[in-house]
Motif scaffolding. Structure first.
Motif, PDB file in Angstrom:
ATOM      1  N   ILE A  24       0.804  -1.222   0.000  1.00  0.00           N
ATOM      2  CA  ILE A  24       0.000   0.000   0.000  1.00  0.00           C
ATOM      3  C   ILE A  24       0.840   1.277   0.000  1.00  0.00           C
ATOM      4  CG2 ILE A  24      -1.946  -1.164   1.066  1.00  0.00           C
ATOM      5  CD1 ILE A  24       0.101   1.182   3.164  1.00  0.00           C
ATOM      6  N   VAL A  28      -0.873   4.907  -1.257  1.00  0.00           N
ATOM      7  CA  VAL A  28      -1.510   5.820  -0.295  1.00  0.00           C
ATOM      8  C   VAL A  28      -1.639   7.240  -0.845  1.00  0.00           C
ATOM      9  CG1 VAL A  28      -1.193   6.960   1.938  1.00  0.00           C
ATOM     10  CG2 VAL A  28      -0.993   4.492   1.779  1.00  0.00           C
ATOM     11  N   LEU A  32      -5.322   9.043  -1.054  1.00  0.00           N
ATOM     12  CA  LEU A  32      -5.627  10.264  -0.308  1.00  0.00           C
ATOM     13  C   LEU A  32      -5.950  11.424  -1.247  1.00  0.00           C
ATOM     14  CD1 LEU A  32      -2.979  10.057   2.545  1.00  0.00           C
ATOM     15  CD2 LEU A  32      -5.455   9.826   2.760  1.00  0.00           C
ATOM     16  N   SER A  46      -1.548  12.410   4.876  1.00  0.00           N
ATOM     17  CA  SER A  46      -0.586  11.315   4.942  1.00  0.00           C
ATOM     18  C   SER A  46       0.299  11.456   6.179  1.00  0.00           C
ATOM     19  CB  SER A  46       0.280  11.305   3.678  1.00  0.00           C
ATOM     20  OG  SER A  46       1.238  10.266   3.729  1.00  0.00           O
ATOM     21  N   TRP A  88      -6.649  -2.336   6.765  1.00  0.00           N
ATOM     22  CA  TRP A  88      -6.482  -2.348   5.304  1.00  0.00           C
ATOM     23  C   TRP A  88      -7.829  -2.383   4.594  1.00  0.00           C
ATOM     24  CZ3 TRP A  88      -2.344  -0.268   5.567  1.00  0.00           C
ATOM     25  CH2 TRP A  88      -1.156  -0.804   6.027  1.00  0.00           C
ATOM     26  N   HIS A  91      -9.171   1.038   4.494  1.00  0.00           N
ATOM     27  CA  HIS A  91      -8.531   1.805   3.430  1.00  0.00           C
ATOM     28  C   HIS A  91      -9.195   1.517   2.080  1.00  0.00           C
ATOM     29  CE1 HIS A  91      -5.296   2.772   6.216  1.00  0.00           C
ATOM     30  NE2 HIS A  91      -4.689   3.482   5.289  1.00  0.00           N
ATOM     31  N   LEU A 100     -10.200   6.729   7.460  1.00  0.00           N
ATOM     32  CA  LEU A 100      -8.852   6.173   7.504  1.00  0.00           C
ATOM     33  C   LEU A 100      -8.171   6.497   8.828  1.00  0.00           C
ATOM     34  CD1 LEU A 100      -7.406   6.954   3.950  1.00  0.00           C
ATOM     35  CD2 LEU A 100      -8.630   4.932   4.728  1.00  0.00           C
ATOM     36  N   HIS A 104      -6.918   3.634  11.275  1.00  0.00           N
ATOM     37  CA  HIS A 104      -5.458   3.568  11.359  1.00  0.00           C
ATOM     38  C   HIS A 104      -5.000   3.802  12.799  1.00  0.00           C
ATOM     39  CE1 HIS A 104      -1.967   2.899   8.961  1.00  0.00           C
ATOM     40  NE2 HIS A 104      -1.380   4.043   9.277  1.00  0.00           N
ATOM     41  N   PHE A 164      -5.180  -2.501  -1.310  1.00  0.00           N
ATOM     42  CA  PHE A 164      -5.688  -2.551   0.058  1.00  0.00           C
ATOM     43  C   PHE A 164      -6.542  -3.798   0.289  1.00  0.00           C
ATOM     44  CE2 PHE A 164      -5.024   1.913  -1.047  1.00  0.00           C
ATOM     45  CZ  PHE A 164      -4.168   2.302  -0.032  1.00  0.00           C
TER      46      PHE A 164
END
Length: 400
Positions: A24, A28, A32, A46, A88, A91, A100, A104, A164
């Motif tokens: 990933i 990412v 995003l 991020s 994941w 995501h 997220l 996360h 993901f």
């Protein structure tokens, strides 16, 4: 389940953990950007995701280690795998960056894979075989690092969310496999206290640092982590500036270095430690790391850098030897507690250093001296080596 089977599962877990992350990493930014519709906001999100994960990992690692000592390794490891899979999947399905951030953060609070794997290996591996086992862990980590970005880039070219889904599927498959076949390595000790003093990160780290031998080894680990994270945060930028390498060139060099390090750790760490012992191997690895960092700071041609990369391959034995030394110094009933405190220390480096090193590199770049950031890394590695060289090889009493 035989000990060899348990070791295979743990190595596969580490490989999949790193493979999932590698899958990933290249994607990412694109995800995003899709969610925020603004590249500038995507960069900020991020950074926020990474910092939040690191802070939650720092806060929860000592608790997870303590839980592994109290209730056993298996439930904590399975919880970590489950949270990673859910993260994941979030995501893959997320409709906003806030989703997220939430999942996360939970994954960061449950990020106990490294803690439990290290404690589990200490349970099932005799002291004379631990360096080899930890070398194999490093090899699995390196192989996952090599394979993950490549596969992730290919899947991401099909659909930005596909990597993901793949990472989630791997995590859940490993969870199911572990749930069915992984035995407990050490029955939990319900008398292990769970108090605010023993489970908060500052208290856990302070308790570790107060111990004569483990405190010095933990300090060495922190300094080595600082050096490693400085390199990881700035190395690609340095190569682009100093040698005008393309991203493809940088990626190939990183992959080749990681693969060479993985093969070396898998095959050579055990014999080297048997011959030199944990302390000498750890110190030798540290000295090689100092050489590589200092040399990189002043390398002016690509061939010099290639030579340093070759020198850096055997340096990886130092980390496995130091980890084996730590596990042998800790008592049998506190492996989870010690590894949890070490994970918290590592989380500090992984959270703070990328931001600080990036800012320092930018400032040095403005003066045309970006290589000096590796002098700082060399100083950190030298401090770690000095701590290792001046630390006793004292072992805890049998049964501790």
């Amino acid at each position: 389940m035989r000990r060899a089977d348990a070791l295979s599962f743990l190595l596969f877990t580490v490989f999949l953990d790193m493979l999932g992350l590698g899958l990933i990493v290249p994607i990412v930014p694109a995800l995003l950007t899709e969610l925020t519709a603004d590249p500038g906001r995507a960069v900020l999100w991020s950074g926020l995701l990474g910092t939040t994960f690191g802070l939650l990992q720092f806060g929860a690692s000592p608790l997870l280690g303590r839980l592994a000592d109290r209730y056993g390794r298996r439930p904590v490891l399975l919880l970590s795998l489950a949270c990673l899979g859910v993260d994941w999947l979030a995501h893959a399905l997320a409709g906003s960056p806030w989703t997220l951030l939430l999942f996360h953060a939970v994954a960061g609070a449950c990020a106990g894979t490294g803690t439990v794997v290290n404690a589990y290996l200490a349970d099932v591996t005799p002291p004379e075989g631990r360096a080899r086992a930890y070398g194999l862990v490093g090899a699995a980590f390196g192989l996952g690092f090599v394979a993950g970005p490549t596969i992730g880039g290919l899947l991401g070219a099909v659909d930005v969310r596909l990597p993901f889904f793949a990472a989630a599927a791997l995590s859940f498959a490993n969870l199911a496999y572990g749930r069915l076949i992984l035995p407990e390595s050490r029955p939990g000790d319900r008398t292990t206290p769970l108090t605010a003093r023993t489970t908060n990160p500052l208290g856990a780290i302070a308790a570790l640092l107060r111990r004569p031998v483990l405190g010095r080894l933990a300090g060495a680990r922190l300094c080595a982590d600082l050096a490693r994270m400085i390199q990881q945060a700035t190395w690609a930028f340095f190569l682009t500036y100093r040698f005008a390498w393309t991203t493809t060139h940088v990626g190939l060099v990183i992959a080749a270095s990681a693969l060479a390090g993985a093969l070396f750790q898998a095959r050579a760490v055990g014999p080297i430690v048997r011959r030199l012992g944990e302390k000498r191997t750890a110190v030798a690895g540290g000295l090689l790391s100092v050489t590589v960092f200092a040399g990189t700071a002043f390398a002016s041609t690509p061939w010099q850098l290639y030579v340093l990369l070759v020198v850096g391959v055997p340096a990886s034995a130092g980390g496995a030897a130091a980890q084996s030394w730590i596990s042998a110094t800790a008592g049998a009933g506190e492996q989870g507690t010690v590894q949890g405190a070490l994970s918290a220390i590592g989380a500090v480096a992984e959270t703070v250093v990328p931001l600080a090193a990036g800012a320092a590199f930018g400032a040095l770049l403005a003066y045309g001296k970006p290589g000096l950031i590796f002098v700082v890394a060399a100083a950190c590695a030298a401090t770690a080596t000095l701590l290792l060289a001046t630390t006793s090889t004292e072992r805890p009493p049998i049964g501790a």
